[in-house]
Design a protein around this motif. Sequence first.
Motif, PDB file in Angstrom:
ATOM      1  N   VAL A  47       0.841  -1.196   0.000  1.00 45.78           N
ATOM      2  CA  VAL A  47       0.000   0.000   0.000  1.00 45.78           C
ATOM      3  C   VAL A  47       0.876   1.246   0.000  1.00 45.78           C
ATOM      4  O   VAL A  47       0.596   2.226  -0.704  1.00 45.78           O
ATOM      5  CB  VAL A  47      -0.952  -0.007   1.208  1.00 45.78           C
ATOM      6  N   LEU A  48       1.960   1.220   0.786  1.00 48.35           N
ATOM      7  CA  LEU A  48       2.897   2.340   0.822  1.00 48.35           C
ATOM      8  C   LEU A  48       3.510   2.577  -0.558  1.00 48.35           C
ATOM      9  O   LEU A  48       3.623   3.715  -1.021  1.00 48.35           O
ATOM     10  CB  LEU A  48       3.996   2.054   1.851  1.00 48.35           C
ATOM     11  N   HIS A  49       3.885   1.501  -1.227  1.00 50.52           N
ATOM     12  CA  HIS A  49       4.441   1.595  -2.574  1.00 50.52           C
ATOM     13  C   HIS A  49       3.424   2.199  -3.540  1.00 50.52           C
ATOM     14  O   HIS A  49       3.763   3.019  -4.406  1.00 50.52           O
ATOM     15  CB  HIS A  49       4.864   0.205  -3.047  1.00 50.52           C
ATOM     16  N   LEU A  50       2.176   1.813  -3.381  1.00 48.35           N
ATOM     17  CA  LEU A  50       1.112   2.322  -4.253  1.00 48.35           C
ATOM     18  C   LEU A  50       0.912   3.827  -4.052  1.00 48.35           C
ATOM     19  O   LEU A  50       0.750   4.583  -5.019  1.00 48.35           O
ATOM     20  CB  LEU A  50      -0.194   1.577  -3.964  1.00 48.35           C
ATOM     21  N   PHE A  51       0.925   4.262  -2.796  1.00 44.34           N
ATOM     22  CA  PHE A  51       0.766   5.681  -2.508  1.00 44.34           C
ATOM     23  C   PHE A  51       1.892   6.510  -3.126  1.00 44.34           C
ATOM     24  O   PHE A  51       1.667   7.615  -3.619  1.00 44.34           O
ATOM     25  CB  PHE A  51       0.733   5.922  -1.000  1.00 44.34           C
ATOM     26  N   PHE A  53       4.295   5.559  -5.677  1.00 45.89           N
ATOM     27  CA  PHE A  53       4.628   5.432  -7.095  1.00 45.89           C
ATOM     28  C   PHE A  53       3.412   5.460  -8.028  1.00 45.89           C
ATOM     29  O   PHE A  53       3.570   5.733  -9.215  1.00 45.89           O
ATOM     30  CB  PHE A  53       5.414   4.144  -7.334  1.00 45.89           C
ATOM     31  N   LYS A  54       2.224   5.187  -7.525  1.00 48.77           N
ATOM     32  CA  LYS A  54       1.032   5.197  -8.372  1.00 48.77           C
ATOM     33  C   LYS A  54       0.162   6.427  -8.127  1.00 48.77           C
ATOM     34  O   LYS A  54      -0.239   7.120  -9.060  1.00 48.77           O
ATOM     35  CB  LYS A  54       0.213   3.926  -8.130  1.00 48.77           C
ATOM     36  N   LEU A  55      -0.132   6.681  -6.862  1.00 49.86           N
ATOM     37  CA  LEU A  55      -1.039   7.778  -6.543  1.00 49.86           C
ATOM     38  C   LEU A  55      -0.328   9.109  -6.381  1.00 49.86           C
ATOM     39  O   LEU A  55      -0.982  10.159  -6.439  1.00 49.86           O
ATOM     40  CB  LEU A  55      -1.815   7.457  -5.260  1.00 49.86           C
ATOM     41  N   LYS A  56       1.012   9.041  -6.119  1.00 45.70           N
ATOM     42  CA  LYS A  56       1.792  10.277  -5.887  1.00 45.70           C
ATOM     43  C   LYS A  56       1.040  11.150  -4.885  1.00 45.70           C
ATOM     44  O   LYS A  56       0.569  12.247  -5.216  1.00 45.70           O
ATOM     45  CB  LYS A  56       2.041  11.007  -7.194  1.00 45.70           C
TER      46      LYS A  56
END
Length: 349
Positions: A47-51, A53-56
């Motif tokens: 989830v941290l990675h998603l925030f 690199f994906k959601l910025k």
Amino acid sequence: MSTTFPMVTGNGNGTENCAATNRSLYNFYAAVMIIIFILALPLNASVLHLFIFKLKFWKSNSNNIFLFNLVLADILLLFCLPIKAGNFIRGERRSYDKTVCKGMLFMLFLNRGASIAFLTVTSIDRYFNVVHPGRKNLLKALKKSPQISIFIWLLLLPLTIPTMLKTFECCNSHKDRVDEAGNELENEDILIKDVVDSLREVVFFTQIIIPFIILVYCTVHIVNRLRKKTVGDKTKLRRAVFLVTSVMVVFSICFLPCILARMILLIARVRNWSDLSEDIAAAVFDGLMVLSYSDCLLDPLVYCFCSTKFKGLYLNSYFPCLVRGRDMKEDSGNSTGNISNPKRANAVI
């Protein structure tokens, strides 16, 4: 089978008894913490990675900044669990090494406090967005910048100082009247000790009670506001009511029992209950503290995966094979294109 330990001094910690009197029970607690660690670490890390690199999240106008800090606090807290589990397996309620003990207390209380703080701020943000959508407020202006998050972390630092004192974790407040060498304390020293003991207990209880009151207030008003809405998809409204209610339920289950158990343990220590009663109260308190660590596993599930858009983005990013078959059956404009678009995900978190 239970194994009772004698009174342990351990590295000059006075007459404080930090031994686990029931080895089998504490081995079970250790197993629960290991399971929480195994399940929660990859979940929070992804989830941290998603925030990032994906959601910025830093570019978002939503409360993604608060959610990012919430997940960050949880993942830092998780790294304490294997050490804590190792102590329990060795029959210790906490490490007798002063450096390890104080370092653990610092990490546990700082990151758990941060987790509760960002959870509370997120609830306040949702309260203003739902109940007072047109009203200007300081939080709405500051949440677009990282300053408020940095301020929350810095504010929590001095609050961890009373919790790192040597007697805190084994809950010896207002009991011993001897110093580390075993000598009787003078009246002035006793007064200082009582003040410090009271301060750290105030920090422990208010860290949970005040956010809970705020959370209940925000939840009740948000639910009432959503139920009065007559415009919009009823399914989405019901999902929103379920989301805000589940946050309060998770908080209540994870944190309220441990403050009740701590209150009972404090009473047992101050009133000199029997050794058996005190051991039972200590074991119950430790077990409920282990339960509070499950918040690290439940936070991403409640805050992130209750959003169908975020869940779709998560699956599309990490488990594309699970959504590939479904995407082939749906119109590309209504499925994959929307799910994989971070801006759409930002709008619902």
